[in-house]
Design an enzyme around this catalytic site. Structure first.
Site, short mmCIF file in Angstrom:
data_model
loop_
_atom_site.label_atom_id
_atom_site.label_comp_id
_atom_site.label_asym_id
_atom_site.label_seq_id
_atom_site.Cartn_x
_atom_site.Cartn_y
_atom_site.Cartn_z
N ASP A 142 0.83 -1.19 0.00
CA ASP A 142 0.00 0.00 0.00
C ASP A 142 0.87 1.25 0.00
OD1 ASP A 142 -2.19 -1.67 0.15
OD2 ASP A 142 -2.31 -1.56 2.34
N LYS A 143 0.31 2.35 -0.44
CA LYS A 143 1.05 3.61 -0.55
C LYS A 143 1.83 3.94 0.71
CE LYS A 143 0.31 8.60 -1.02
NZ LYS A 143 -0.70 9.68 -1.17
#
Length: 320
Positions: A142-143
């Site tokens: 995830d970011k």
């Protein structure tokens, strides 16, 4: 502009019991079946008003189906000089320690400044490996999740690494700080995950018969820190947001998680969730030797641990 198709299966239809993807491909011949399957998996199909991400679900008489086709947004991938923290590299693969805030590959809303853009500058021969918009990407983070991520530099390596993930022979270990204090020292969360029925940006615990995919997370406590806990997670499967969804489901969301967390402040300016891909172990696609790398947690993660340890009057005993 988004295109929408609305269908309803009539009472005298012979299509009852047909798989959703097959039914849609019959009704919408201009779309390939693989494209329809992709649209289903990405949450663009609603069945009776709820998002359905299962291509295998059988349709029934009177079912109402809505299919949305998002506007095409072609992405021209450009090499960008973004610093990389390289943990391992040879002519077949590269393993990086991804920082928080860095999106893995271009997507609507993030056309550039991604890990892929950085990789194209570092590895000029990467385009074409595993797909146009996601060259070399085998698995994602995830970011705002930090840590070890492997990228294939050849087509052979890409297939080999993907096979390891599918066969569960690659080992992915994470460190996470959660709210609360679990009653047991370890456990396994075996709950299927699918697209949230109302919010397409979120994942949720969804029964398999409703489109959820099997998801298994093993965990054990490393340190108890008052009303917080440092946990070691090991993934058996790799679903989107898996650790974050599973942790929240058992009542111990990841600290700083803006989607599944409690929203409480802990006194540290975290860029996102306190979740770090700590160790990655996989087989080299050519030599067959096992490669194991450890990614040093970012300063915000260790600062958070320091503060929580001081609050609980415990020395900082964590080492990587």
């Amino acid at each position: 502009m988004v295109s929408e198709f609305h269908l309803q299966i009539p009472e005298n239809s012979n299509d009852a019991g047909v798989r959703l993807d097959r039914y849609l491909s019959q009704e919408l011949p201009d779309l390939s079946r693989s494209r329809i399957q992709q649209l289903i998996e990405e949450g663009n199909v609603q069945l009776n008003g709820k998002v359905c991400t299962s291509k295998k679900i059988s349709v029934k008489v009177s079912d109402r189906i809505t299919l949305e086709i998002p506007e095409a947004q072609p992405l021209e991938l450009q090499a960008e000089d973004i610093p990389l923290d390289i943990l391992y590299e040879d002519d077949q693969l590269i393993i990086l320690n991804k920082p928080a805030g860095l999106v893995v590959h271009p997507a609507p809303g993030h056309p550039d400044g991604t890990l892929v853009n950085a990789l194209l500058a570092h590895c000029p021969n990467l385009p074409g490996i595993g797909g146009i918009q996601r060259p070399g990407i085998v698995h994602r983070l995830d970011k705002d999740t930090t840590g070890a991520i492997a990228i294939a530099k050849t087509e052979l390596a890409h297939h080999h690494l993907q096979a390891q993930l599918k066969a569960k022979t690659a080992r992915r270990e994470y460190l996470g700080v959660v709210y609360g204090a679990p009653k047991t020292e370890n456990g396994t969360i075996d709950l299927p995950i699918g697209r949230h029925p109302q919010d397409r940006k979120k994942m949720a615990i969804i029964p398999v018969e409703q489109g959820g995919r099997l998801a298994v997370t093993h965990w054990r406590i490393l340190e108890r820190l008052g009303n917080y806990t440092l946990i070691h997670f090991q993934l058996e499967t790799g679903r989107t947001h898996q650790i974050r969804v599973h942790s929240a489901k058992i009542g111990h969301p990841i600290v700083g998680d803006p989607i599944y967390g409690s929203g409480r402040s802990v006194g540290v300016n975290l860029p996102g969730q306190a979740l770090h891909a700590w160790r990655l172990k996989l087989q080299h696609p050519i030599s067959g030797e096992m490669i194991e790398v450890t990614a040093t947690p970012p300063s915000q993660f260790t600062k958070l641990l320091d503060i929580l340890k001081k609050r609980s009057d415990r020395p900082n005993s964590f080492t990587n």
